[in-house]
Design a protein around this motif. Structure first.
Motif, PDB file in Angstrom:
ATOM      1  N   VAL A   1      37.006  38.322  30.762  1.00 56.89           N
ATOM      2  CA  VAL A   1      37.643  37.207  31.446  1.00 56.89           C
ATOM      3  C   VAL A   1      39.161  37.239  31.335  1.00 56.89           C
ATOM      4  CG1 VAL A   1      37.515  35.630  29.466  1.00 56.89           C
ATOM      5  CG2 VAL A   1      37.476  34.714  31.802  1.00 56.89           C
ATOM      6  N   ASP A   2      39.709  37.804  30.260  1.00 61.10           N
ATOM      7  CA  ASP A   2      41.156  37.810  30.084  1.00 61.10           C
ATOM      8  C   ASP A   2      41.810  39.137  30.437  1.00 61.10           C
ATOM      9  OD1 ASP A   2      41.275  35.161  29.210  1.00 61.10           O
ATOM     10  OD2 ASP A   2      40.737  35.742  27.162  1.00 61.10           O
ATOM     11  N   LEU A   3      41.058  40.077  30.960  1.00 59.67           N
ATOM     12  CA  LEU A   3      41.632  41.374  31.300  1.00 59.67           C
ATOM     13  C   LEU A   3      42.477  41.268  32.564  1.00 59.67           C
ATOM     14  CD1 LEU A   3      38.608  43.783  30.712  1.00 59.67           C
ATOM     15  CD2 LEU A   3      40.508  43.274  29.163  1.00 59.67           C
ATOM     16  N   PRO A   4      43.578  42.020  32.638  1.00 66.43           N
ATOM     17  CA  PRO A   4      44.344  42.044  33.891  1.00 66.43           C
ATOM     18  C   PRO A   4      43.518  42.657  35.013  1.00 66.43           C
ATOM     19  CG  PRO A   4      45.162  43.695  32.352  1.00 66.43           C
ATOM     20  CD  PRO A   4      44.179  42.863  31.595  1.00 66.43           C
ATOM     21  N   VAL A   5      43.697  42.126  36.205  1.00 68.29           N
ATOM     22  CA  VAL A   5      42.941  42.575  37.372  1.00 68.29           C
ATOM     23  C   VAL A   5      43.852  43.402  38.274  1.00 68.29           C
ATOM     24  CG1 VAL A   5      41.646  41.839  39.415  1.00 68.29           C
ATOM     25  CG2 VAL A   5      41.419  40.576  37.261  1.00 68.29           C
ATOM     26  N   LEU A   6      43.353  44.545  38.728  1.00 67.50           N
ATOM     27  CA  LEU A   6      44.035  45.393  39.701  1.00 67.50           C
ATOM     28  C   LEU A   6      43.282  45.258  41.018  1.00 67.50           C
ATOM     29  CD1 LEU A   6      44.351  48.648  37.540  1.00 67.50           C
ATOM     30  CD2 LEU A   6      45.796  46.599  37.472  1.00 67.50           C
ATOM     31  N   LEU A   7      43.953  44.784  42.037  1.00 68.35           N
ATOM     32  CA  LEU A   7      43.311  44.545  43.328  1.00 68.35           C
ATOM     33  C   LEU A   7      43.678  45.652  44.312  1.00 68.35           C
ATOM     34  CD1 LEU A   7      41.738  42.860  45.384  1.00 68.35           C
ATOM     35  CD2 LEU A   7      43.815  41.483  45.731  1.00 68.35           C
ATOM     36  N   TRP A   8      42.662  46.402  44.739  1.00 67.18           N
ATOM     37  CA  TRP A   8      42.874  47.423  45.769  1.00 67.18           C
ATOM     38  C   TRP A   8      42.976  46.711  47.116  1.00 67.18           C
ATOM     39  CZ3 TRP A   8      43.815  52.544  45.277  1.00 67.18           C
ATOM     40  CH2 TRP A   8      43.578  53.128  44.028  1.00 67.18           C
ATOM     41  N   TRP A   9      44.216  46.548  47.607  1.00 66.97           N
ATOM     42  CA  TRP A   9      44.407  45.884  48.895  1.00 66.97           C
ATOM     43  C   TRP A   9      43.924  46.773  50.040  1.00 66.97           C
ATOM     44  CZ3 TRP A   9      45.008  40.950  49.349  1.00 66.97           C
ATOM     45  CH2 TRP A   9      45.361  40.401  50.579  1.00 66.97           C
ATOM     46  N   SER A  10      43.903  48.071  49.820  1.00 71.61           N
ATOM     47  CA  SER A  10      43.294  49.008  50.772  1.00 71.61           C
ATOM     48  C   SER A  10      41.872  49.260  50.283  1.00 71.61           C
ATOM     49  CB  SER A  10      44.085  50.314  50.832  1.00 71.61           C
ATOM     50  OG  SER A  10      45.421  50.080  51.234  1.00 71.61           O
ATOM     51  N   PRO A  11      40.889  48.492  50.750  1.00 67.57           N
ATOM     52  CA  PRO A  11      39.555  48.528  50.140  1.00 67.57           C
ATOM     53  C   PRO A  11      38.845  49.860  50.305  1.00 67.57           C
ATOM     54  CG  PRO A  11      39.533  47.213  52.160  1.00 67.57           C
ATOM     55  CD  PRO A  11      40.969  47.521  51.860  1.00 67.57           C
ATOM     56  N   GLY A  12      39.218  50.641  51.332  1.00 68.42           N
ATOM     57  CA  GLY A  12      38.565  51.926  51.526  1.00 68.42           C
ATOM     58  C   GLY A  12      38.828  52.909  50.411  1.00 68.42           C
ATOM     59  N   LEU A  13      39.845  52.652  49.589  1.00 66.81           N
ATOM     60  CA  LEU A  13      40.164  53.546  48.484  1.00 66.81           C
ATOM     61  C   LEU A  13      39.423  53.203  47.204  1.00 66.81           C
ATOM     62  CD1 LEU A  13      42.587  54.477  50.256  1.00 66.81           C
ATOM     63  CD2 LEU A  13      43.889  54.625  48.158  1.00 66.81           C
ATOM     64  N   PHE A  14      38.806  52.054  47.131  1.00 66.27           N
ATOM     65  CA  PHE A  14      38.220  51.576  45.882  1.00 66.27           C
ATOM     66  C   PHE A  14      37.306  52.648  45.287  1.00 66.27           C
ATOM     67  CE2 PHE A  14      35.151  48.832  43.513  1.00 66.27           C
ATOM     68  CZ  PHE A  14      36.062  48.334  42.592  1.00 66.27           C
ATOM     69  N   PRO A  15      37.685  53.223  44.122  1.00 63.64           N
ATOM     70  CA  PRO A  15      36.995  54.426  43.632  1.00 63.64           C
ATOM     71  C   PRO A  15      35.804  54.147  42.729  1.00 63.64           C
ATOM     72  CG  PRO A  15      38.928  54.027  42.301  1.00 63.64           C
ATOM     73  CD  PRO A  15      38.875  52.911  43.320  1.00 63.64           C
ATOM     74  N   HIS A  16      35.058  53.093  43.034  1.00 65.27           N
ATOM     75  CA  HIS A  16      33.905  52.744  42.211  1.00 65.27           C
ATOM     76  C   HIS A  16      32.770  52.276  43.114  1.00 65.27           C
ATOM     77  CE1 HIS A  16      36.861  52.732  38.963  1.00 65.27           C
ATOM     78  NE2 HIS A  16      37.582  51.900  39.691  1.00 65.27           N
ATOM     79  N   PHE A  17      31.558  52.511  42.689  1.00 63.14           N
ATOM     80  CA  PHE A  17      30.405  51.999  43.410  1.00 63.14           C
ATOM     81  C   PHE A  17      29.254  51.864  42.425  1.00 63.14           C
ATOM     82  CE2 PHE A  17      30.007  56.602  43.625  1.00 63.14           C
ATOM     83  CZ  PHE A  17      28.651  56.835  43.407  1.00 63.14           C
ATOM     84  N   PRO A  18      28.303  50.979  42.643  1.00 59.46           N
ATOM     85  CA  PRO A  18      28.296  49.994  43.732  1.00 59.46           C
ATOM     86  C   PRO A  18      29.128  48.779  43.343  1.00 59.46           C
ATOM     87  CG  PRO A  18      26.323  49.753  42.418  1.00 59.46           C
ATOM     88  CD  PRO A  18      27.093  50.910  41.808  1.00 59.46           C
TER      89      PRO A  18
END
Length: 493
Positions: free
Chosen positions: A73-90
């Motif tokens: 809950v307290d971890l910094p969040v990195l938001l991929w604004w270009s969602p097609g690059l998001f390197p994780h699934f699912p």
């Protein structure tokens, strides 16, 4: 968006699985760049360059338990604004473990306004000034990944455009997370044996030219076709692809661009018959080097190169390519290529780097050895995951600095923001491939397209910068800002 909705999304981040893939602190280093007598030769596998937009798998550590909500809950969040690059699934979010600690990577734009979202990650090709997230929040860094050609977004070639970002991963060695060797797997790729000269001599006797040109992307900022067209007046060039085509590839399969990619084994075998390959990048920029340079060297051909002005810094030795701009005219270049074509002893000097110990450029060797990401290497992270962890580590360090200042404001200053510099791209205005701008008609497609596109990029960067400084919240106002800048610039002409 309501605060409750954002809170619900971030609460869900606490139930995410653990990514154990990336981060320089978690991957054993391999000496991928070391030149050694006993190094394994290239195994012949087809080199497929990493694609930031492709599906990227994330290794999972089965021995790591899934974190509970209270851990994430307290971890910094990195938001991929270009969602097609998001390197994780699912899923849309993932906890990642990096050298300094953990972050949560997400592509869910609903978390943008939350105080825990510390960085927005953009892909340069997709970045549009008219669609930038506004208002820009003071606590968030903007991070840019742009390893592709500058022609994809000339906004980034100007100071106002590149300085919109705090962190960069580009082809430039000066970027924060440099990717100049993204197309070079390692030294073994360069050491692949060249075909015997006798085979190439037979190819020449069958009526083929000494020089190959293979391009289907025509009318580019570097204006390469204009130069090649002039060169063809002085030396035979076999041109395949859609640009200046004068020959067909030998089989229907290779002629089908849907099946014959530039790394197709059958195509590579055909291309290796040529002694010289015209290797002209689609745009001119320091450290921007692609497969057009490295593939001929892999195949044992001599690249006749125009592209990165700093290309010599990266070559395996000081005698491995022919640089077009070293010659005062296409005619002089043609005469030199003809001389090498007829003098095998001089020609093979350009292939000396393929011999044991032949790669003598220590800068190249060190750069390959010390990069933390790999190309087609299952033992190393790809540069997409690597950059993500680089941003995570930066944000964790920034949080620590902010906490230190809050604890002792009189002794520890407010941390200064890190801002990208023009050298992180360093791409100049396009120039004609041959001749001068004044000699080109005003209705020439290159002049109409690329010069306008380049300077429009400057206007767009200035417009978005002004909107951010004015704390604008509505993207639709971008066109009003752009029009005002355009009018002022024309008044000053």
């Amino acid at each position: 968006m309501g605060v409750g909705r954002i809170g619900a999304v971030l609460a869900a981040l606490g139930m995410l699985s653990v990514c154990a893939a990336s981060g320089s602190g978690h991957v054993a280093k391999r000496e991928t760049g070391a030149e050694a007598e006993g190094a394994e030769p290239w195994d012949g596998a087809v080199f497929r360059p990493p694609s930031a937009l492709g599906a990227v798998g994330v290794a999972r550590n089965s021995g790591t338990r899934r974190p509970g909500r209270e851990e994430a809950v307290d971890l910094p969040v990195l938001l991929w604004w270009s969602p097609g690059l998001f390197p994780h699934f699912p899923g849309d979010s993932e906890r990642i473990e990096c050298a300094r600690g953990a972050c949560v990577a997400s592509r869910d734009r609903r978390v943008r306004g939350d105080s825990r979202t510390r960085a927005l990650l953009f892909y340069g090709t997709d970045f549009r000034a008219s669609e930038a997230p506004l208002p820009r929040l003071a606590h968030q860094s903007w991070a840019l990944l742009h390893e592709e050609s500058p022609l994809n977004n000339f906004l980034l070639s100007h100071g106002p455009g590149i300085r919109l970002f705090n962190l960069t991963a580009t082809f430039s060695r000066h970027s924060d997370y440099p990717l100049p060797l993204q197309w070079l797997p390692g030294t073994a790729y360069l050491r692949r044996a060249a075909p015997p000269l006798q085979q190439r001599a037979e190819w020449r006797r069958r009526g083929y030219a000494p020089l190959l040109y293979l391009q289907s992307h025509c009318d580019v900022p570097a204006d390469r076709d204009r130069y090649v067209r002039e060169l063809m007046r002085y030396i035979p060039v076999d041109s395949y692809g859609k640009c200046l085509q004068n020959r067909e590839l030998p089989t229907p399969r290779l002629q089908d661009t849907a099946t014959a990619t530039t790394e197709d084994p059958e195509l590579l075998a055909f291309l290796s018959r040529y002694k010289f390959h015209l290797a002209l990048e689609n745009a001119i920029c320091d450290d921007y080097m692609t497969e057009k340079l490295w593939r001929p060297m892999h195949l044992g051909a001599v690249p006749v190169y125009r592209g990165s002005p700093s290309v010599r810094d990266w070559m395996p030795n000081n005698h491995s390519i022919i640089i077009i701009d070293d010659f005062e005219s296409p005619q002089k270049l043609a005469e030199f290529i003809d001389f090498l074509d007829k003098n095998d002893e001089e020609y093979v000097k350009y292939l000396a780097y393929k011999q044991p110990g032949g790669i003598t450029n220590q800068f190249l060797l060190d750069s390959l050895k010390h990069r933390e990401w790999g190309v087609n290497d299952p033992l190393l992270p790809n540069y997409l995951n690597g950059f993500e962890c680089f941003v995570c580590d930066h944000e964790l360090a920034r949080l620590d600095a902010e906490k230190a200042h809050a604890a002792s404001p009189g002794d520890i200053p407010v941390p200064e923001p890190h801002v990208a510099q023009l050298s992180h791209m360093a791409c100049p205005m396009p120039t004609p491939g041959f001749g001068s701008v004044e000699e080109i008609p005003e209705n020439d497609s290159w002049k109409e397209m690329w010069l306008q596109d380049y300077w429009q990029g400057l206007d767009q960067g200035e417009a978005l910068t002004a909107m951010i400084h004015n704390n604008e919240t509505q993207q639709r106002k971008f066109w009003d800002y752009l029009h005002e800048i355009f009018m002022k610039r024309n008044q000053n002409l």
